[in-house]
Design a protein around this motif. Sequence first.
Motif, PDB file in Angstrom:
ATOM      1  N   GLN A 197       0.818  -1.210   0.000  1.00 24.24           N
ATOM      2  CA  GLN A 197       0.000   0.000   0.000  1.00 24.24           C
ATOM      3  C   GLN A 197       0.854   1.262   0.000  1.00 24.24           C
ATOM      4  O   GLN A 197       0.672   2.173   0.813  1.00 24.24           O
ATOM      5  CB  GLN A 197      -0.921  -0.003   1.229  1.00 24.24           C
ATOM      6  N   ILE A 198       1.802   1.329  -0.899  1.00 20.14           N
ATOM      7  CA  ILE A 198       2.707   2.466  -1.017  1.00 20.14           C
ATOM      8  C   ILE A 198       2.903   2.807  -2.489  1.00 20.14           C
ATOM      9  O   ILE A 198       2.534   2.031  -3.379  1.00 20.14           O
ATOM     10  CB  ILE A 198       4.078   2.174  -0.356  1.00 20.14           C
ATOM     11  N   ASP A 199       3.486   3.965  -2.742  1.00 20.33           N
ATOM     12  CA  ASP A 199       3.772   4.412  -4.099  1.00 20.33           C
ATOM     13  C   ASP A 199       4.570   3.345  -4.854  1.00 20.33           C
ATOM     14  O   ASP A 199       5.459   2.705  -4.293  1.00 20.33           O
ATOM     15  CB  ASP A 199       4.570   5.724  -4.023  1.00 20.33           C
ATOM     16  N   ALA A 200       4.266   3.160  -6.130  1.00 18.01           N
ATOM     17  CA  ALA A 200       4.960   2.167  -6.942  1.00 18.01           C
ATOM     18  C   ALA A 200       6.462   2.400  -6.967  1.00 18.01           C
ATOM     19  O   ALA A 200       7.247   1.442  -7.030  1.00 18.01           O
ATOM     20  CB  ALA A 200       4.404   2.175  -8.368  1.00 18.01           C
ATOM     21  N   LEU A 201       6.878   3.659  -6.901  1.00 10.08           N
ATOM     22  CA  LEU A 201       8.301   3.972  -6.925  1.00 10.08           C
ATOM     23  C   LEU A 201       8.987   3.564  -5.624  1.00 10.08           C
ATOM     24  O   LEU A 201      10.186   3.298  -5.607  1.00 10.08           O
ATOM     25  CB  LEU A 201       8.504   5.469  -7.176  1.00 10.08           C
ATOM     26  N   ASP A 202       8.244   3.506  -4.545  1.00 10.35           N
ATOM     27  CA  ASP A 202       8.766   2.999  -3.283  1.00 10.35           C
ATOM     28  C   ASP A 202       8.714   1.475  -3.231  1.00 10.35           C
ATOM     29  O   ASP A 202       9.620   0.818  -2.710  1.00 10.35           O
ATOM     30  CB  ASP A 202       7.963   3.567  -2.109  1.00 10.35           C
ATOM     31  N   LEU A 203       7.655   0.905  -3.784  1.00 11.30           N
ATOM     32  CA  LEU A 203       7.476  -0.545  -3.745  1.00 11.30           C
ATOM     33  C   LEU A 203       8.479  -1.273  -4.631  1.00 11.30           C
ATOM     34  O   LEU A 203       8.989  -2.333  -4.252  1.00 11.30           O
ATOM     35  CB  LEU A 203       6.049  -0.902  -4.173  1.00 11.30           C
ATOM     36  N   ALA A 204       8.781  -0.712  -5.794  1.00  5.09           N
ATOM     37  CA  ALA A 204       9.628  -1.416  -6.768  1.00  5.09           C
ATOM     38  C   ALA A 204      10.956  -1.904  -6.185  1.00  5.09           C
ATOM     39  O   ALA A 204      11.258  -3.106  -6.264  1.00  5.09           O
ATOM     40  CB  ALA A 204       9.856  -0.524  -7.989  1.00  5.09           C
ATOM     41  N   PRO A 205      11.793  -1.045  -5.591  1.00  2.40           N
ATOM     42  CA  PRO A 205      13.061  -1.556  -5.064  1.00  2.40           C
ATOM     43  C   PRO A 205      12.881  -2.503  -3.886  1.00  2.40           C
ATOM     44  O   PRO A 205      13.741  -3.350  -3.636  1.00  2.40           O
ATOM     45  CB  PRO A 205      13.809  -0.285  -4.641  1.00  2.40           C
ATOM     46  N   ARG A 206      11.780  -2.389  -3.179  1.00  2.00           N
ATOM     47  CA  ARG A 206      11.532  -3.264  -2.034  1.00  2.00           C
ATOM     48  C   ARG A 206      11.168  -4.683  -2.475  1.00  2.00           C
ATOM     49  O   ARG A 206      11.262  -5.621  -1.690  1.00  2.00           O
ATOM     50  CB  ARG A 206      10.419  -2.700  -1.157  1.00  2.00           C
ATOM     51  N   LEU A 207      10.742  -4.842  -3.728  1.00  5.95           N
ATOM     52  CA  LEU A 207      10.409  -6.180  -4.237  1.00  5.95           C
ATOM     53  C   LEU A 207      11.646  -6.973  -4.650  1.00  5.95           C
ATOM     54  O   LEU A 207      11.583  -8.194  -4.791  1.00  5.95           O
ATOM     55  CB  LEU A 207       9.453  -6.072  -5.429  1.00  5.95           C
ATOM     56  N   LEU A 208      12.777  -6.301  -4.832  1.00  3.88           N
ATOM     57  CA  LEU A 208      13.999  -7.010  -5.198  1.00  3.88           C
ATOM     58  C   LEU A 208      14.414  -7.958  -4.072  1.00  3.88           C
ATOM     59  O   LEU A 208      14.450  -7.580  -2.899  1.00  3.88           O
ATOM     60  CB  LEU A 208      15.128  -6.011  -5.475  1.00  3.88           C
ATOM     61  N   GLY A 209      14.713  -9.190  -4.437  1.00  3.47           N
ATOM     62  CA  GLY A 209      15.087 -10.194  -3.457  1.00  3.47           C
ATOM     63  C   GLY A 209      13.928 -10.984  -2.899  1.00  3.47           C
ATOM     64  O   GLY A 209      14.127 -12.026  -2.252  1.00  3.47           O
ATOM     65  N   LYS A 210      12.698 -10.529  -3.150  1.00  7.45           N
ATOM     66  CA  LYS A 210      11.523 -11.258  -2.686  1.00  7.45           C
ATOM     67  C   LYS A 210      11.270 -12.453  -3.612  1.00  7.45           C
ATOM     68  O   LYS A 210      11.861 -12.568  -4.682  1.00  7.45           O
ATOM     69  CB  LYS A 210      10.302 -10.335  -2.648  1.00  7.45           C
ATOM     70  N   PHE A 211      10.379 -13.350  -3.182  1.00  8.12           N
ATOM     71  CA  PHE A 211      10.156 -14.603  -3.906  1.00  8.12           C
ATOM     72  C   PHE A 211       8.724 -14.705  -4.426  1.00  8.12           C
ATOM     73  O   PHE A 211       7.770 -14.389  -3.712  1.00  8.12           O
ATOM     74  CB  PHE A 211      10.437 -15.801  -3.003  1.00  8.12           C
ATOM     75  N   LEU A 212       8.593 -15.165  -5.654  1.00  6.71           N
ATOM     76  CA  LEU A 212       7.304 -15.528  -6.240  1.00  6.71           C
ATOM     77  C   LEU A 212       7.178 -17.035  -6.201  1.00  6.71           C
ATOM     78  O   LEU A 212       8.117 -17.754  -6.580  1.00  6.71           O
ATOM     79  CB  LEU A 212       7.218 -15.039  -7.688  1.00  6.71           C
ATOM     80  N   ARG A 213       6.038 -17.518  -5.757  1.00  8.34           N
ATOM     81  CA  ARG A 213       5.844 -18.954  -5.659  1.00  8.34           C
ATOM     82  C   ARG A 213       4.508 -19.357  -6.263  1.00  8.34           C
ATOM     83  O   ARG A 213       3.464 -18.771  -5.972  1.00  8.34           O
ATOM     84  CB  ARG A 213       5.875 -19.405  -4.201  1.00  8.34           C
ATOM     85  N   ARG A 214       4.563 -20.360  -7.133  1.00  9.74           N
ATOM     86  CA  ARG A 214       3.354 -21.000  -7.642  1.00  9.74           C
ATOM     87  C   ARG A 214       3.651 -22.480  -7.821  1.00  9.74           C
ATOM     88  O   ARG A 214       4.589 -22.851  -8.526  1.00  9.74           O
ATOM     89  CB  ARG A 214       2.900 -20.410  -8.978  1.00  9.74           C
ATOM     90  N   ASP A 215       2.855 -23.317  -7.174  1.00 11.94           N
ATOM     91  CA  ASP A 215       3.076 -24.763  -7.214  1.00 11.94           C
ATOM     92  C   ASP A 215       4.501 -25.080  -6.748  1.00 11.94           C
ATOM     93  O   ASP A 215       4.921 -24.612  -5.708  1.00 11.94           O
ATOM     94  CB  ASP A 215       2.800 -25.300  -8.619  1.00 11.94           C
ATOM     95  N   ASP A 216       5.257 -25.844  -7.543  1.00 12.59           N
ATOM     96  CA  ASP A 216       6.612 -26.208  -7.128  1.00 12.59           C
ATOM     97  C   ASP A 216       7.656 -25.208  -7.613  1.00 12.59           C
ATOM     98  O   ASP A 216       8.851 -25.400  -7.388  1.00 12.59           O
ATOM     99  CB  ASP A 216       6.965 -27.608  -7.644  1.00 12.59           C
ATOM    100  N   VAL A 217       7.232 -24.141  -8.265  1.00 10.88           N
ATOM    101  CA  VAL A 217       8.160 -23.144  -8.799  1.00 10.88           C
ATOM    102  C   VAL A 217       8.311 -21.981  -7.828  1.00 10.88           C
ATOM    103  O   VAL A 217       7.317 -21.410  -7.380  1.00 10.88           O
ATOM    104  CB  VAL A 217       7.683 -22.624 -10.173  1.00 10.88           C
ATOM    105  N   VAL A 218       9.551 -21.659  -7.507  1.00 12.21           N
ATOM    106  CA  VAL A 218       9.865 -20.480  -6.701  1.00 12.21           C
ATOM    107  C   VAL A 218      10.925 -19.680  -7.448  1.00 12.21           C
ATOM    108  O   VAL A 218      11.970 -20.213  -7.839  1.00 12.21           O
ATOM    109  CB  VAL A 218      10.379 -20.847  -5.299  1.00 12.21           C
ATOM    110  N   LEU A 219      10.638 -18.398  -7.660  1.00 11.08           N
ATOM    111  CA  LEU A 219      11.554 -17.492  -8.349  1.00 11.08           C
ATOM    112  C   LEU A 219      11.925 -16.339  -7.424  1.00 11.08           C
ATOM    113  O   LEU A 219      11.088 -15.851  -6.663  1.00 11.08           O
ATOM    114  CB  LEU A 219      10.908 -16.918  -9.616  1.00 11.08           C
ATOM    115  N   GLN A 220      13.160 -15.893  -7.514  1.00  4.85           N
ATOM    116  CA  GLN A 220      13.577 -14.713  -6.760  1.00  4.85           C
ATOM    117  C   GLN A 220      13.613 -13.512  -7.701  1.00  4.85           C
ATOM    118  O   GLN A 220      14.210 -13.556  -8.781  1.00  4.85           O
ATOM    119  CB  GLN A 220      14.947 -14.908  -6.123  1.00  4.85           C
ATOM    120  N   ILE A 221      12.958 -12.438  -7.307  1.00  9.51           N
ATOM    121  CA  ILE A 221      12.846 -11.243  -8.141  1.00  9.51           C
ATOM    122  C   ILE A 221      14.183 -10.511  -8.194  1.00  9.51           C
ATOM    123  O   ILE A 221      14.756 -10.158  -7.162  1.00  9.51           O
ATOM    124  CB  ILE A 221      11.747 -10.310  -7.616  1.00  9.51           C
ATOM    125  N   THR A 222      14.686 -10.275  -9.403  1.00  7.70           N
ATOM    126  CA  THR A 222      15.985  -9.622  -9.586  1.00  7.70           C
ATOM    127  C   THR A 222      15.902  -8.291 -10.318  1.00  7.70           C
ATOM    128  O   THR A 222      16.866  -7.519 -10.303  1.00  7.70           O
ATOM    129  CB  THR A 222      16.942 -10.545 -10.366  1.00  7.70           C
TER     130      THR A 222
END
Length: 269
Positions: free
Chosen positions: A81-106
């Motif tokens: 719930q923050i500005d997209a410009l603030d959220l974008a760098p905070r998503l780096l290093g976070k993980f997306l998961r669906r089923d058996d697939v896990v990706l790290q956001i780079t």
Amino acid sequence: MNSSKRFKRIAPKRNKSVRLSQSCNDSERCANKSSKSVIVRTRTTPRHNQTLPQPKLKIQSSLVSDPCFRDTTILPHDFFQIDALDLAPRLLGKFLRRDDVVLQITEVEAYRPNDSACHGRFGITPRTAPVFGPGGNAYVYLCYGLHTMLNVVADKEGVGAAVLIRACAPVCGLETIQQRRGQQTEKPILLTGPGKVGQALGISTEWSYHPLYTPGGLELLDGPEPDKILIGPRVGIEYALPEHVNALWRFAIADTPWISAPKNTLRPP
């Protein structure tokens, strides 16, 4: 628009680093060391020359039940719930998961209200309506009718802002990723591009509106904060106004090969 004015230093609230369980085995199809998954270093205090916005947020998340992420938490609704410009760098290093697939956001890009490169500039239409939803929802659209592009909606409902996931590194489910991508490779070409990320996750536009902060389906998991990042102008928005074409609203983890082209427009903040 002078993008440098947006990078006001705000001390971040440290997130807990993700601890990968040693129980992750071949049957769970986790990417092995030869896949050269991104290594992200964490720090205990902010770097003095860091200028990106890092708002303080109270993180209260539910645990994820997964052998590879036993102590990992799903990011809460408030995180988005923050500005997209603030959220974008905070998503780096976070993980997306669906089923058996896990990706790290780079790598990510921010798209904001009154941004001539943002889909929200058209107002609410059948295609763009999801981007006006509440922060933390998925906004998935087709590029050129072929590539599935995953965005994380930012800010409050009705604002019309999002963060595009441009590239990731594989963490788990390498075999599934390769099958969905139709490429038997462990090189960065597997996931360095927004269409490749969508394909690897096996998502379609039907995933728009999906809340990424709830267990099940497609989830956004907490992850370590990168030690260093890069910034640069966004890719493929030549149609936008000059101030938005030149805005440094593209963010990537430094020192990783899992970044899409062009790389020569990225630099330290």
